[in-house]
Design a protein around this motif. Sequence first.
Motif, mmCIF file in Angstrom:
data_model
loop_
_atom_site.group_PDB
_atom_site.id
_atom_site.type_symbol
_atom_site.label_atom_id
_atom_site.label_comp_id
_atom_site.label_asym_id
_atom_site.label_seq_id
_atom_site.Cartn_x
_atom_site.Cartn_y
_atom_site.Cartn_z
ATOM 1 N N MET A 121 42.856 39.632 41.149
ATOM 2 C CA MET A 121 43.419 38.945 42.315
ATOM 3 C C MET A 121 43.975 37.595 41.879
ATOM 4 O O MET A 121 43.305 36.847 41.155
ATOM 5 C CB MET A 121 42.355 38.752 43.394
ATOM 6 N N VAL A 122 45.210 37.287 42.316
ATOM 7 C CA VAL A 122 45.857 36.028 41.964
ATOM 8 C C VAL A 122 46.660 35.512 43.155
ATOM 9 O O VAL A 122 47.058 36.281 44.032
ATOM 10 C CB VAL A 122 46.801 36.176 40.742
ATOM 11 N N GLY A 123 46.917 34.215 43.151
ATOM 12 C CA GLY A 123 47.797 33.627 44.143
ATOM 13 C C GLY A 123 49.251 33.897 43.795
ATOM 14 O O GLY A 123 49.593 34.185 42.636
ATOM 15 N N PHE A 124 50.149 33.774 44.776
ATOM 16 C CA PHE A 124 51.560 34.086 44.598
ATOM 17 C C PHE A 124 52.219 33.223 43.529
ATOM 18 O O PHE A 124 53.194 33.635 42.885
ATOM 19 C CB PHE A 124 52.310 33.916 45.928
ATOM 20 N N PHE A 128 50.446 32.093 33.880
ATOM 21 C CA PHE A 128 49.499 32.225 32.779
ATOM 22 C C PHE A 128 50.273 32.538 31.503
ATOM 23 O O PHE A 128 51.437 32.931 31.529
ATOM 24 C CB PHE A 128 48.465 33.309 33.065
ATOM 25 N N GLY A 129 49.604 32.359 30.379
ATOM 26 C CA GLY A 129 50.230 32.661 29.100
ATOM 27 C C GLY A 129 51.082 31.521 28.596
ATOM 28 O O GLY A 129 51.297 30.508 29.264
ATOM 29 N N ARG A 130 51.552 31.669 27.377
ATOM 30 C CA ARG A 130 52.301 30.618 26.686
ATOM 31 C C ARG A 130 53.460 30.098 27.529
ATOM 32 O O ARG A 130 54.292 30.834 28.009
ATOM 33 C CB ARG A 130 52.842 31.165 25.357
ATOM 34 N N GLY A 131 53.467 28.777 27.714
ATOM 35 C CA GLY A 131 54.533 28.147 28.472
ATOM 36 C C GLY A 131 54.538 28.493 29.945
ATOM 37 O O GLY A 131 55.523 28.222 30.638
ATOM 38 N N GLY A 132 53.433 29.074 30.437
ATOM 39 C CA GLY A 132 53.384 29.472 31.836
ATOM 40 C C GLY A 132 54.383 30.556 32.176
ATOM 41 O O GLY A 132 54.827 30.682 33.328
ATOM 42 N N LYS A 133 54.751 31.399 31.156
ATOM 43 C CA LYS A 133 55.786 32.408 31.382
ATOM 44 C C LYS A 133 55.290 33.593 32.197
ATOM 45 O O LYS A 133 56.081 34.314 32.795
ATOM 46 C CB LYS A 133 56.329 32.876 30.031
ATOM 47 N N GLY A 134 53.987 33.812 32.206
ATOM 48 C CA GLY A 134 53.452 34.897 33.004
ATOM 49 C C GLY A 134 53.334 34.492 34.456
ATOM 50 O O GLY A 134 52.878 33.391 34.773
ATOM 51 N N THR A 135 53.770 35.367 35.358
ATOM 52 C CA THR A 135 53.695 35.103 36.790
ATOM 53 C C THR A 135 52.777 36.126 37.444
ATOM 54 O O THR A 135 52.258 37.036 36.782
ATOM 55 C CB THR A 135 55.084 35.198 37.428
ATOM 56 N N ALA A 136 52.586 35.989 38.735
ATOM 57 C CA ALA A 136 51.786 36.979 39.455
ATOM 58 C C ALA A 136 52.400 38.371 39.316
ATOM 59 O O ALA A 136 51.687 39.369 39.137
ATOM 60 C CB ALA A 136 51.674 36.584 40.924
ATOM 61 N N GLU A 137 53.720 38.450 39.374
ATOM 62 C CA GLU A 137 54.382 39.745 39.226
ATOM 63 C C GLU A 137 54.231 40.269 37.797
ATOM 64 O O GLU A 137 54.088 41.478 37.586
ATOM 65 C CB GLU A 137 55.867 39.632 39.599
ATOM 66 N N THR A 138 54.250 39.362 36.808
ATOM 67 C CA THR A 138 54.006 39.771 35.422
ATOM 68 C C THR A 138 52.618 40.401 35.306
ATOM 69 O O THR A 138 52.443 41.432 34.633
ATOM 70 C CB THR A 138 54.090 38.561 34.477
ATOM 71 N N ILE A 148 44.769 49.157 36.587
ATOM 72 C CA ILE A 148 44.057 48.018 37.168
ATOM 73 C C ILE A 148 44.878 47.482 38.340
ATOM 74 O O ILE A 148 45.972 46.928 38.136
ATOM 75 C CB ILE A 148 43.846 46.893 36.133
ATOM 76 N N PRO A 149 44.407 47.638 39.574
ATOM 77 C CA PRO A 149 45.145 47.104 40.724
ATOM 78 C C PRO A 149 45.204 45.574 40.674
ATOM 79 O O PRO A 149 44.223 44.927 40.303
ATOM 80 C CB PRO A 149 44.328 47.578 41.927
ATOM 81 N N VAL A 150 46.348 45.025 41.046
ATOM 82 C CA VAL A 150 46.533 43.577 41.130
ATOM 83 C C VAL A 150 46.900 43.218 42.562
ATOM 84 O O VAL A 150 47.869 43.756 43.115
ATOM 85 C CB VAL A 150 47.625 43.083 40.165
ATOM 86 N N HIS A 151 46.126 42.330 43.174
ATOM 87 C CA HIS A 151 46.365 41.888 44.545
ATOM 88 C C HIS A 151 46.942 40.474 44.484
ATOM 89 O O HIS A 151 46.304 39.561 43.945
ATOM 90 C CB HIS A 151 45.074 41.901 45.348
ATOM 91 N N ILE A 152 48.144 40.301 45.024
ATOM 92 C CA ILE A 152 48.819 39.002 45.021
ATOM 93 C C ILE A 152 48.732 38.408 46.423
ATOM 94 O O ILE A 152 49.174 39.036 47.397
ATOM 95 C CB ILE A 152 50.280 39.139 44.577
ATOM 96 N N PHE A 153 48.181 37.213 46.525
ATOM 97 C CA PHE A 153 47.953 36.576 47.819
ATOM 98 C C PHE A 153 49.108 35.639 48.160
ATOM 99 O O PHE A 153 49.536 34.831 47.332
ATOM 100 C CB PHE A 153 46.628 35.807 47.804
#
Length: 330
Positions: A121-124, A128-138, A148-153
Motif C-alpha cells: 500500500m502506498v500514497g498516490f 522510491f528508488g534512485r533519484g526518486g524515479k519510482g512512483t506509485a504506478e511504478t 503482489i497487489p498494490v493499493h494506491i491511495f
Amino acid sequence: MELVTRIADVPVRGTGNLIAIGKWDGVHLAHQAILRALVAEARRVGGQAVAVGFHPLPMQVLRPEAAPPMLQSLEERAELMAALGVDVHLALPFDRALADMTPEAFVHQVLVGQLRAQQVMVGFNNTFGRGGKGTAETMRQLCTPLGIPVHIFQPVRADGENVSSTEVRFAVAKGRMQAAARLLGRPYAVRGLVVQGDRRGRELGYPTANIRLEEGRLLPPHGVYTARVTVLGEPRKLQPPVTVTPRTGPVYGAMLNLGVRPTVGGTELRCEAHLFDFRGDLYGRELQVEFLEYMRPERAFPNLDALVAQLRADERAAREFLAGRQGAEG
C-alpha cells in the motif's frame, strides 16, 4: 508494536507481511488512512501489518542543508503507529547505498526477497528508488507480475487542501495551530525534558516548567500559547528492536511562552509552560506539549507589574479556551 531498524528483526507472523511504504513524516490524516487500511486488511487475511519508513528521512541525508525541521521524533512516530494498530514499524536507516538502489532492485530485493510482501500500500505521490524515479504506478507495474497487489491511495483533503507534511509545516510555521490540528487529526506537539530554570516565574506567581526541546524540531512562531501538557514521566531512549506502546500520563491545561523573554533581558530560546492547578516537582520529567491556540506575540513589558497583569489576562483567556474546548469535545 515492534520498532525495528533491520529487516532481519521483522517478526514472522501469520500468513505473511502486508506492507505500507512511506516517509510517515508527521503521521497526518493521509498517512492514517493508509495505515488504518493496512491494519484492517492484515486482520482480515490473518497477516502482519508492517509500515516501512526511513530514519533519518531521505532529505536529511541527500540534501541536509535543505532538509525541513522534523515534525516528530522516531519515538513519537512509532507511538502513533502503535495506537493505530500497526504490528511492526521498520525504520530503515537511510544512507547512500539505499538511495542508490533502483526501483527494480528495491522491489525484488527488499519487498519480495527479504520482506516477502503479500500486499503493498502506498500514497498516490510516493516515490522510491534512485533519484526518486519510482512512483506509485511504478510500484504497481513491478509488483503485479509477481502476484503482489498494490493499493494506491488518493489524496485526503482538509480545509480545501490536500493533506501533506508540507501543509502541516506551513500551518505550524504560521502559528495556525488549529489548522495544523485539522491536518494531523490531533494537536501539534513537541516533547522535552524539564530542566533547571532561573525560577523567575515562581517569583511572579506563575511557576513554569522549563522544557529543553530536541534540536531540529519544527516550532511555531515565538509567542504565548494555550497548551495541553502531558506528564510522561521518566525519559526513555528507544533502542530497536523494541516493543513500543503509546505513553500516557496526567494531563493539564497550560499557558506557554515560546521565546527569549525580552522583559527580563533573555537572549536564548526558552519553552516555558505554566500548568494550571498543578502542584509538585517536574524536574527531570519528560513532558509532551500540545500547542492548541496562539494567543499573542511575545513582547517586552516596561516593568514586572505590567508583565504580571498580562499573565493574569493570558491565564483567563487560556482557561476560557480550554473550557470551551472541553465542552465541544464532550
